[in-house]
Design an enzyme around this catalytic site. Sequence first.
Site, short mmCIF file in Angstrom:
data_model
loop_
_atom_site.label_atom_id
_atom_site.label_comp_id
_atom_site.label_asym_id
_atom_site.label_seq_id
_atom_site.Cartn_x
_atom_site.Cartn_y
_atom_site.Cartn_z
NE ARG A 1 35.98 43.27 36.75
CZ ARG A 1 36.68 44.32 36.27
NH1 ARG A 1 36.20 45.55 36.39
NH2 ARG A 1 37.84 44.12 35.69
CG ASP B 1 41.30 45.86 31.83
OD1 ASP B 1 41.18 46.90 31.14
OD2 ASP B 1 40.93 45.80 33.02
#
EC number: 2.3.3.9
Length: 529
Positions: free
Chosen positions: A161, A445
């Site tokens: 990603r 996150d």
Amino acid sequence: MEGVEITGPSRDRFDEILTPEALRFVATLQREFEGRRRELLSARQARQAELSAGGTLDFPSETGSVREDDSWRVAAPAPGLVDRRVEITGPVDRKMTINALNSGAKVWLADFEDANSPLWENVVGGQLNLRDALDRTIDFEAGGKTYALRPDEELATIVVRPRGWHLTEKHVLVDGEPFSASIFDFGLYFFHCARRQLDKGKGPYFYLPKIESHLEARLWNDVFTRAQELLGIPYGTIRATVLIETYPAAFEMEEILYELRDHSAGLNAGRWDYLFSVIKKFRTRGREFLLPERNAVTMTAPFMRAYTELLVRTCHKRGAHAIGGMAAFIPSRRDPEVNKVALEKVRADKTRESGDGFDGSWVAHPDLVPICGEVFDSVLGERPNQLDRLREDVSVSAADLLAVSKTPGEITEAGLRNNIDVALRYLAAWMGGSGAVGIHNLMEDAATAEISRSQIWQWVHNDIELADTGEVVTKELVGRIIAEELDKIRQEPGFDASLYGQAAELFTEVALDDDFAEFLTLPAYARMP
């Protein structure tokens, strides 16, 4: 190289990644596509202005022909992406790379974005770790323990990603301008690892974050096409899964698949960033789009059910994988009762997803891989996926996706304090170089801090009264609680006054300023060396 300047410090082996050939490749992509990237970011701002002025979201009329054409499909699943029943996510540090690949998951989302703090050494070091992993030369020692890849075993498929279109890499300049972080992360991995992956019978695969429209997916598709052309790699080798984690993207799922169809590997339900995007897009609309505190918003809320069911139906209609959301729990080795309750919730969440037709789902910790696998095994059996489950029973309208006001739940002082506590802890860790942080038995996150600060901003600007105390959420109340929560954290071992000072200053800015920062990682990155 002419026109390319690296301002980040040199570290051991960085020259193996930042080679003249690799920099020439990524600089070519940057020069060809930077103008379009900036145009699309300007289009985001224009759309936000329309929403703030009273506009709404709907399935675009101009792309109706794409949705109505039943003939097109995405490319068949690529090697290593046929069976995706369990995917583990995490940053690209050396220990996580080894543990994720050894975890027993089918796929590892190797994250340069929300789970990665973009310190220069993390950005380039992560590329080294991926290359070393593919060469099976990676190892790591810590606390007297040695970590290494299991020999002669099938490892998780790597899916990288890169950072989103809105971010830049400030340590590399092209013609005096910062690099697109998306192209930088994608380009370096593709240059160094595409052929390594092909030699292993798989390919260069990606997760694409923060996309807001099919035009942004089209830009990625054009980048993929050009990159393959430059390196002489066959068209369609790259495959990408798009995270539907912005509110506008939920109305363009089919169009996003269509734009990437020869390079598509499906869609993912990015639940936490999706909630953040709901608030961000309609933040000026009073209580019409007001959410309860984040822990009260479950996937059974009507507007979230509409989003996930539409995602499965859309993907399977077009032959694409539908991947479920994150199980963020971190098992405790000291509290079996916490584990029991949390693991029951994980099992229930994965049971709902597998029952809805998802082809796989995410976990944040290796200990959750067996549970997720067991749940999907019970539904899939020997089948690799559920692409044959078309979910033609699902019918979702724009009104269903917009039905935020039907979400049950309260806003309490405990919820306010939790948002502040978790955000302070996360931001301090992020500024210190850690992007995936265990907080109160959950792996958090950047989406954690985003939803925490955006909720508080929304509550302050709507004079919300707390359900348990009756107090109105004001800037003064939030400022007082920030100080109180910081005092509590200060008593804990390992408290870093500098990092928490930066975290408190940043959080106060993005939660309480009248102007809403589009992404908190932008001012945070500006503070980072």
